[in-house]
Design a protein around this motif. Structure first.
Motif, PDB file in Angstrom:
ATOM      1  N   GLY A 104       0.785  -1.229   0.000  1.00  0.00           N
ATOM      2  CA  GLY A 104       0.000   0.000   0.000  1.00  0.00           C
ATOM      3  C   GLY A 104       0.814   1.274   0.000  1.00  0.00           C
ATOM      4  N   TYR A 105       2.092   1.209   0.361  1.00  0.00           N
ATOM      5  CA  TYR A 105       2.936   2.406   0.384  1.00  0.00           C
ATOM      6  C   TYR A 105       3.307   2.827  -1.040  1.00  0.00           C
ATOM      7  CZ  TYR A 105       3.856   2.987   5.392  1.00  0.00           C
ATOM      8  OH  TYR A 105       3.735   3.244   6.733  1.00  0.00           O
ATOM      9  N   VAL A 106       3.502   4.125  -1.224  1.00  0.00           N
ATOM     10  CA  VAL A 106       3.941   4.680  -2.502  1.00  0.00           C
ATOM     11  C   VAL A 106       5.168   5.550  -2.265  1.00  0.00           C
ATOM     12  CG1 VAL A 106       1.626   4.629  -3.513  1.00  0.00           C
ATOM     13  CG2 VAL A 106       2.394   6.683  -2.303  1.00  0.00           C
ATOM     14  N   ILE A 107       6.008   5.690  -3.309  1.00  0.00           N
ATOM     15  CA  ILE A 107       7.233   6.492  -3.204  1.00  0.00           C
ATOM     16  C   ILE A 107       7.208   7.544  -4.308  1.00  0.00           C
ATOM     17  CG2 ILE A 107       9.754   6.450  -3.074  1.00  0.00           C
ATOM     18  CD1 ILE A 107       9.558   3.464  -2.444  1.00  0.00           C
ATOM     19  N   PRO A 108       6.650   8.720  -4.052  1.00  0.00           N
ATOM     20  CA  PRO A 108       6.580   9.753  -5.080  1.00  0.00           C
ATOM     21  C   PRO A 108       7.973  10.267  -5.436  1.00  0.00           C
ATOM     22  CG  PRO A 108       5.116  10.238  -3.221  1.00  0.00           C
ATOM     23  CD  PRO A 108       6.027   9.146  -2.791  1.00  0.00           C
ATOM     24  N   PRO A 109       8.249  10.496  -6.725  1.00  0.00           N
ATOM     25  CA  PRO A 109       9.576  10.984  -7.103  1.00  0.00           C
ATOM     26  C   PRO A 109       9.900  12.356  -6.531  1.00  0.00           C
ATOM     27  CG  PRO A 109       8.064  10.971  -8.990  1.00  0.00           C
ATOM     28  CD  PRO A 109       7.389  10.230  -7.892  1.00  0.00           C
ATOM     29  N   ASP A 110       8.882  13.181  -6.236  1.00  0.00           N
ATOM     30  CA  ASP A 110       9.156  14.514  -5.672  1.00  0.00           C
ATOM     31  C   ASP A 110       9.393  14.459  -4.175  1.00  0.00           C
ATOM     32  OD1 ASP A 110       6.576  13.987  -4.880  1.00  0.00           O
ATOM     33  OD2 ASP A 110       5.723  15.880  -5.579  1.00  0.00           O
ATOM     34  N   ALA A 111       9.383  13.240  -3.598  1.00  0.00           N
ATOM     35  CA  ALA A 111       9.662  13.094  -2.164  1.00  0.00           C
ATOM     36  C   ALA A 111      11.103  12.665  -1.914  1.00  0.00           C
ATOM     37  CB  ALA A 111       8.695  12.096  -1.535  1.00  0.00           C
ATOM     38  N   ALA A 112      12.002  12.934  -2.899  1.00  0.00           N
ATOM     39  CA  ALA A 112      13.426  12.659  -2.754  1.00  0.00           C
ATOM     40  C   ALA A 112      14.115  13.926  -2.244  1.00  0.00           C
ATOM     41  CB  ALA A 112      14.026  12.224  -4.087  1.00  0.00           C
ATOM     42  N   VAL A 113      14.768  13.842  -1.079  1.00  0.00           N
ATOM     43  CA  VAL A 113      15.346  15.020  -0.432  1.00  0.00           C
ATOM     44  C   VAL A 113      16.825  14.772  -0.158  1.00  0.00           C
ATOM     45  CG1 VAL A 113      15.181  16.587   1.545  1.00  0.00           C
ATOM     46  CG2 VAL A 113      13.118  15.461   0.661  1.00  0.00           C
ATOM     47  N   ASP A 114      17.683  15.700  -0.605  1.00  0.00           N
ATOM     48  CA  ASP A 114      19.117  15.585  -0.336  1.00  0.00           C
ATOM     49  C   ASP A 114      19.375  15.490   1.160  1.00  0.00           C
ATOM     50  OD1 ASP A 114      19.571  15.760  -3.036  1.00  0.00           O
ATOM     51  OD2 ASP A 114      20.500  17.747  -2.980  1.00  0.00           O
ATOM     52  N   ARG A 115      20.455  14.739   1.526  1.00  0.00           N
ATOM     53  CA  ARG A 115      20.853  14.529   2.918  1.00  0.00           C
ATOM     54  C   ARG A 115      19.760  13.845   3.734  1.00  0.00           C
ATOM     55  NH1 ARG A 115      21.014  18.783   5.603  1.00  0.00           N
ATOM     56  NH2 ARG A 115      22.414  18.031   7.224  1.00  0.00           N
ATOM     57  N   MET A 116      18.820  13.188   3.045  1.00  0.00           N
ATOM     58  CA  MET A 116      17.713  12.564   3.759  1.00  0.00           C
ATOM     59  C   MET A 116      17.338  11.241   3.100  1.00  0.00           C
ATOM     60  SD  MET A 116      14.102  14.371   4.878  1.00  0.00           S
ATOM     61  CE  MET A 116      14.986  15.750   5.599  1.00  0.00           C
ATOM     62  N   GLY A 117      16.819  11.285   1.890  1.00  0.00           N
ATOM     63  CA  GLY A 117      16.426  10.079   1.189  1.00  0.00           C
ATOM     64  C   GLY A 117      15.089  10.240   0.492  1.00  0.00           C
TER      65      GLY A 117
END
Length: 206
Positions: A104-117
């Motif tokens: 059920g989880y999704v990984i949106p491409p705009d949720a990529a953050v430097d120094r984070m993941g």
């Protein structure tokens, strides 16, 4: 056996007073918390507590004042090197194996953050269904590996002096050996005047 049952971030009641506001380019206040050197080893290298006074994307979902509590399975140096820019961008954004992503989880491409993941989100959360955001549980990825687990909690929810425990949706496997939670708890201890954000019901996965 020296086996951990839980791992927590604790904040005093006064810590929620006078929090900084968003100011120009300064939108996030980051606090790195080392794990204790003594006691049971959980597999978490360090915790990064982020205060987001204006929230963050997705707009209208997490755009309220809240805390992100990242429990990292990688070192501080490895985390600092995370970037989604330059020639390594494609590898950095590699999709994780589906066994690393809870159903059920999704990984949106705009949720990529430097120094984070990259952030795996649970769209079953009430905040995606017209209700104000209160709390949810995030998984983090980089180069196809699961690198952090993250309770997110709104300021308004903490100020309500809550006492809740929510089940954690688990992937089929993990990238790093550690003690992973069955539930996360958000609570307030009136006697101590402390808020706690807890990973609990820990179980070892190799």
């Amino acid at each position: 056996m020296n086996e951990p049952d839980s791992v927590s971030v604790v904040m005093s009641k006064d810590a929620l007073q006078g929090l900084p506001e968003a100011n120009g380019d300064k939108m996030v206040w980051e606090f790195t918390l080392p794990m204790p050197g003594d006691g049971p080893q959980t597999g978490y290298d360090h915790v990064v507590l982020d205060w987001n006074p204006a929230g963050h994307i997705p707009e209208g979902v997490y755009s309220v004042p809240h805390f992100d509590v990242h429990f990292y399975l990688i070192s501080h140096g490895e985390r600092e090197a995370i970037t989604f820019h330059g020639e390594g961008r494609e590898m950095a954004m590699a999709a994780p194996d589906q066994q690393l992503v809870p159903t059920g989880y999704v990984i949106p491409p705009d949720a990529a953050v430097d120094r984070m993941g990259m952030h795996g989100l649970d769209p079953a959360g009430s905040e995606f269904h017209g209700k104000p955001f209160s709390h949810n549980f995030i998984y983090g990825y980089y180069k196809g590996e699961l690198i952090f687990v993250e309770p997110m909690v709104s300021l308004a929810f903490l100020q309500s002096l809550p006492e809740i425990a929510s089940p954690v949706k688990k992937p089929q496997r993990y990238s790093y050996p550690a003690w992973y939670p069955a539930t996360y708890r958000v609570g307030f201890d009136a006697g101590k005047g402390e808020y706690t954000i807890v990973l609990q019901g820990l179980k070892r996965y190799d």
